[in-house]
Write a protein that holds these residues in place. Sequence first.
Motif, mmCIF file in Angstrom:
data_model
loop_
_atom_site.group_PDB
_atom_site.id
_atom_site.type_symbol
_atom_site.label_atom_id
_atom_site.label_comp_id
_atom_site.label_asym_id
_atom_site.label_seq_id
_atom_site.Cartn_x
_atom_site.Cartn_y
_atom_site.Cartn_z
ATOM 1 N N GLY A 18 72.387 39.104 48.803
ATOM 2 C CA GLY A 18 73.152 40.317 48.509
ATOM 3 C C GLY A 18 74.165 40.633 49.593
ATOM 4 N N MET A 19 74.441 41.917 49.767
ATOM 5 C CA MET A 19 75.506 42.336 50.674
ATOM 6 C C MET A 19 75.140 42.092 52.135
ATOM 7 S SD MET A 19 77.362 45.484 48.856
ATOM 8 C CE MET A 19 78.744 45.109 49.933
ATOM 9 N N ALA A 21 73.227 39.652 53.189
ATOM 10 C CA ALA A 21 73.330 38.201 53.397
ATOM 11 C C ALA A 21 74.767 37.818 53.734
ATOM 12 C CB ALA A 21 72.857 37.456 52.148
ATOM 13 N N ASP A 43 69.371 36.050 42.671
ATOM 14 C CA ASP A 43 70.417 36.492 41.741
ATOM 15 C C ASP A 43 71.114 35.248 41.177
ATOM 16 O OD1 ASP A 43 72.619 37.784 40.485
ATOM 17 O OD2 ASP A 43 72.550 39.392 41.959
ATOM 18 N N LYS A 55 81.870 51.398 39.675
ATOM 19 C CA LYS A 55 83.115 52.154 39.889
ATOM 20 C C LYS A 55 84.348 51.293 39.597
ATOM 21 C CE LYS A 55 81.355 53.412 44.004
ATOM 22 N NZ LYS A 55 79.914 53.231 43.797
ATOM 23 N N VAL A 84 67.299 31.140 43.197
ATOM 24 C CA VAL A 84 66.144 30.598 43.934
ATOM 25 C C VAL A 84 65.330 31.764 44.481
ATOM 26 C CG1 VAL A 84 65.394 29.211 45.901
ATOM 27 C CG2 VAL A 84 67.468 28.587 44.654
ATOM 28 N N ARG A 85 64.074 31.801 44.158
ATOM 29 C CA ARG A 85 63.209 32.887 44.641
ATOM 30 C C ARG A 85 62.314 32.359 45.754
ATOM 31 N NH1 ARG A 85 62.471 37.715 43.638
ATOM 32 N NH2 ARG A 85 60.538 38.740 44.170
ATOM 33 N N ALA A 112 66.463 39.872 53.728
ATOM 34 C CA ALA A 112 67.531 40.750 53.219
ATOM 35 C C ALA A 112 67.306 40.909 51.725
ATOM 36 C CB ALA A 112 68.898 40.143 53.515
ATOM 37 N N THR A 113 66.102 41.363 51.390
ATOM 38 C CA THR A 113 65.655 41.345 49.992
ATOM 39 C C THR A 113 65.971 42.636 49.243
ATOM 40 O OG1 THR A 113 63.478 41.935 50.873
ATOM 41 C CG2 THR A 113 63.821 39.633 50.289
ATOM 42 N N GLY A 115 66.166 45.978 47.285
ATOM 43 C CA GLY A 115 65.137 46.674 46.511
ATOM 44 C C GLY A 115 65.289 46.366 45.039
ATOM 45 N N LEU A 249 57.153 40.066 50.370
ATOM 46 C CA LEU A 249 57.081 38.837 51.178
ATOM 47 C C LEU A 249 56.598 39.167 52.588
ATOM 48 C CD1 LEU A 249 60.383 36.865 50.492
ATOM 49 C CD2 LEU A 249 58.052 36.178 49.886
ATOM 50 N N ASP A 279 68.786 47.535 52.779
ATOM 51 C CA ASP A 279 67.956 48.466 51.998
ATOM 52 C C ASP A 279 66.465 48.303 52.278
ATOM 53 O OD1 ASP A 279 70.345 49.185 50.805
ATOM 54 O OD2 ASP A 279 69.641 48.924 48.743
ATOM 55 N N GLU A 294 69.738 53.209 51.972
ATOM 56 C CA GLU A 294 70.110 52.387 50.803
ATOM 57 C C GLU A 294 71.591 52.555 50.500
ATOM 58 O OE1 GLU A 294 67.587 53.822 47.707
ATOM 59 O OE2 GLU A 294 65.749 53.169 48.707
HETATM 60 C C1 LIG Z 1 75.595 49.778 41.208
HETATM 61 C C2 LIG Z 1 75.501 50.139 42.651
HETATM 62 C C3 LIG Z 1 76.497 50.925 43.220
HETATM 63 C C4 LIG Z 1 76.410 51.278 44.564
HETATM 64 N N1 LIG Z 1 77.391 52.076 45.080
HETATM 65 C C5 LIG Z 1 77.298 52.492 46.368
HETATM 66 C C6 LIG Z 1 78.277 53.381 46.894
HETATM 67 O O1 LIG Z 1 79.211 53.784 46.217
HETATM 68 N N2 LIG Z 1 78.138 53.788 48.174
HETATM 69 C C7 LIG Z 1 77.113 53.363 48.977
HETATM 70 O O2 LIG Z 1 77.048 53.792 50.132
HETATM 71 N N3 LIG Z 1 76.180 52.486 48.508
HETATM 72 C C8 LIG Z 1 76.240 52.056 47.221
HETATM 73 N N4 LIG Z 1 75.293 51.204 46.705
HETATM 74 C C9 LIG Z 1 74.213 50.704 47.589
HETATM 75 C C10 LIG Z 1 74.579 49.375 48.260
HETATM 76 O O3 LIG Z 1 75.209 48.525 47.378
HETATM 77 C C11 LIG Z 1 73.299 48.751 48.822
HETATM 78 O O4 LIG Z 1 72.858 49.578 49.887
HETATM 79 C C12 LIG Z 1 73.488 47.323 49.316
HETATM 80 O O5 LIG Z 1 73.882 46.481 48.272
HETATM 81 C C13 LIG Z 1 72.196 46.805 49.935
HETATM 82 O O6 LIG Z 1 72.355 45.474 50.350
HETATM 83 P P1 LIG Z 1 71.092 44.518 50.582
HETATM 84 O O7 LIG Z 1 71.634 43.172 50.910
HETATM 85 O O8 LIG Z 1 70.137 45.193 51.488
HETATM 86 O O9 LIG Z 1 70.387 44.461 49.169
HETATM 87 P P2 LIG Z 1 70.947 43.814 47.834
HETATM 88 O O10 LIG Z 1 72.437 43.873 47.800
HETATM 89 O O11 LIG Z 1 70.170 44.471 46.751
HETATM 90 O O12 LIG Z 1 70.528 42.293 47.923
HETATM 91 C C14 LIG Z 1 69.195 41.855 47.963
HETATM 92 C C15 LIG Z 1 69.097 40.573 47.190
HETATM 93 O O13 LIG Z 1 67.878 39.927 47.509
HETATM 94 C C16 LIG Z 1 67.348 39.364 46.324
HETATM 95 N N5 LIG Z 1 65.920 39.075 46.515
HETATM 96 C C17 LIG Z 1 64.900 39.967 46.618
HETATM 97 N N6 LIG Z 1 63.733 39.317 46.815
HETATM 98 C C18 LIG Z 1 64.025 37.989 46.842
HETATM 99 C C19 LIG Z 1 63.239 36.803 47.017
HETATM 100 N N7 LIG Z 1 61.926 36.872 47.208
HETATM 101 N N8 LIG Z 1 63.862 35.598 46.971
HETATM 102 C C20 LIG Z 1 65.213 35.519 46.795
HETATM 103 N N9 LIG Z 1 65.993 36.607 46.628
HETATM 104 C C21 LIG Z 1 65.416 37.826 46.664
HETATM 105 C C22 LIG Z 1 67.655 40.436 45.302
HETATM 106 O O14 LIG Z 1 67.525 39.983 43.989
HETATM 107 C C23 LIG Z 1 69.092 40.760 45.690
HETATM 108 O O15 LIG Z 1 69.983 39.871 45.078
HETATM 109 C C24 LIG Z 1 75.328 50.835 45.358
HETATM 110 C C25 LIG Z 1 74.320 50.045 44.776
HETATM 111 C C26 LIG Z 1 74.401 49.710 43.438
HETATM 112 C C27 LIG Z 1 73.307 48.893 42.811
#
Ligand SMILES: Cc1cc2nc3c(=O)[nH]c(=O)nc-3n(C[C@H](O)[C@H](O)[C@H](O)COP(=O)(O)OP(=O)(O)OC[C@H]3O[C@@H](n4cnc5c(N)ncnc54)[C@H](O)[C@@H]3O)c2cc1C
Length: 406
Positions: A18-19, A21, A43, A55, A84-85, A112-113, A115, A249, A279, A294
């Motif tokens: 995700g973001m 990563a 994903d 948006k 890949v999980r 970086a999983t 939620g 995990l 997150d 988050e």
């Molecule tokens: C639709 C939407 C709109 C948003 N808009 C805003 C906004 O306007 N302003 C703001 O401040 N924030 C916003 N956010 C929040 C922001 O996008 C998140 O805080 C950010 O994406 C978190 O990043 P992350 O990498 O921690 O998690 P994620 O981006 O969720 O990435 C985690 C990834 O890990 C994968 N994963 C989990 N477990 C495993 C595993 N065991 N093996 C392999 N992969 C795994 C998940 O499937 C996912 O792809 C929004 C979120 C969403 C969903």
Amino acid sequence: MAAVEQTDRAEYVVVGGGMVADAAARGIRDRDPDGRVLVLGDDVDPPYTRPALSKKLWIDPDFTEADNDCGTAADTGAEVRTGVRVTAVDTAARTVTTDAGDVVGYGSLLLATGGRPSSGPLEPGPRVIAFRTAQDYRDLRQLAGDGRHVVVVGGSYIGTEIAAALAQNDTRVTLVMPDEVLGASMFPPRLAEHFQRMFAGAGVTLRPGTRVTGGTAGDDGVEVTLDDGSTLAADAVVLGLGITPSTELAEAAGLAVDDGVVVDGTLRTSDPHVFAAGDVAQYRDPLLGVTRVEHVDNAKTMGQAVGELMAGRTEPYDHTPFFYSQVLGTRYEAVGTLDGSARTVEDWATDAGPEGEGVVYYLDEDGRVTGVLLWDVAERVEQAKEVLADRAPQTEEQLRGRITAG
Ligand SMILES: Cc1cc2nc3c(=O)[nH]c(=O)nc-3n(C[C@H](O)[C@H](O)[C@H](O)COP(=O)(O)OP(=O)(O)OC[C@H]3O[C@@H](n4cnc5c(N)ncnc54)[C@H](O)[C@@H]3O)c2cc1C
């Protein structure tokens, strides 16, 4: 037990594509031009900008999904594996196991999983979308438009953004939310009433003070049951009910987990070779205390920092994140906690109040500022953080005019 043989190895392994990563791969590359970076994500898409899913992709006709790709592999040389999980982490052997049976060794590991979205009483399916991913965006696009009816459940960020996006895309929208007035759990009453009027004015049908208790989905539509006994027939349902951090995990690996995966000031978990960010991570923020955030500024800034820390940076992480949302032409940003039941000082630029721009300060019982909302006020986040950092009790007179629009 005999050691399981490694099938692959990388200096830096990232679980989750995700973001965080994406940002972490950039942070690693800023410090280490050569170390192999392997991102394992479940994903179907490589990292993309999540906020655009609710948006920009709906309101900017020139912005496409291709524009929304982070370009992680091309920009950093990281190997990004999709679909890949990761099913297990072995901190003693320093390996992760994937659902394809690969056992990948690591020098440093990043969790970086993120939620997973909560679904409440409705089971997600082809017409019931717990909105989180780019695939959810594509699915909803297919189900929306042409005057179709979509029920959006939840009046927080995702629910309001999706309701606004759909209403601007030829879709009839019913927004079901527990607050008596939309936004009342985040905003003071006058602002919440204005917020609600914005949505009513955009044609959204509001069902305040209401919760979904169940429903049935068929091939042609969904019937949703509400707690006032009424039902709604819709072409699709979008659930915006928050997320549960994906800590499983870490828990199974014996790492410290509280509200999220617990990390120290260098974003290390209870195992020094395993980091967590975004997150999923619970950390100590200099202004907010022990927290888990988050929001995207946190994901990007903590992601960049964790990459640097994995690649040798020693300075601790000390960034306090802001968050933002944008609906129906209004953008708001905030630092700290927005609690609609807290005492507030509203400082609007004109007598039009929330119709125009302004700042809302949220105070605790002792008059200390716990949150600052910037309503259509740009480039004042640093000032808002300064106000939050000032731990002295504040009077209304002291706060008025403290942050002004540019
Ligand atoms: C639709 C939407 C709109 C948003 N808009 C805003 C906004 O306007 N302003 C703001 O401040 N924030 C916003 N956010 C929040 C922001 O996008 C998140 O805080 C950010 O994406 C978190 O990043 P992350 O990498 O921690 O998690 P994620 O981006 O969720 O990435 C985690 C990834 O890990 C994968 N994963 C989990 N477990 C495993 C595993 N065991 N093996 C392999 N992969 C795994 C998940 O499937 C996912 O792809 C929004 C979120 C969403 C969903």
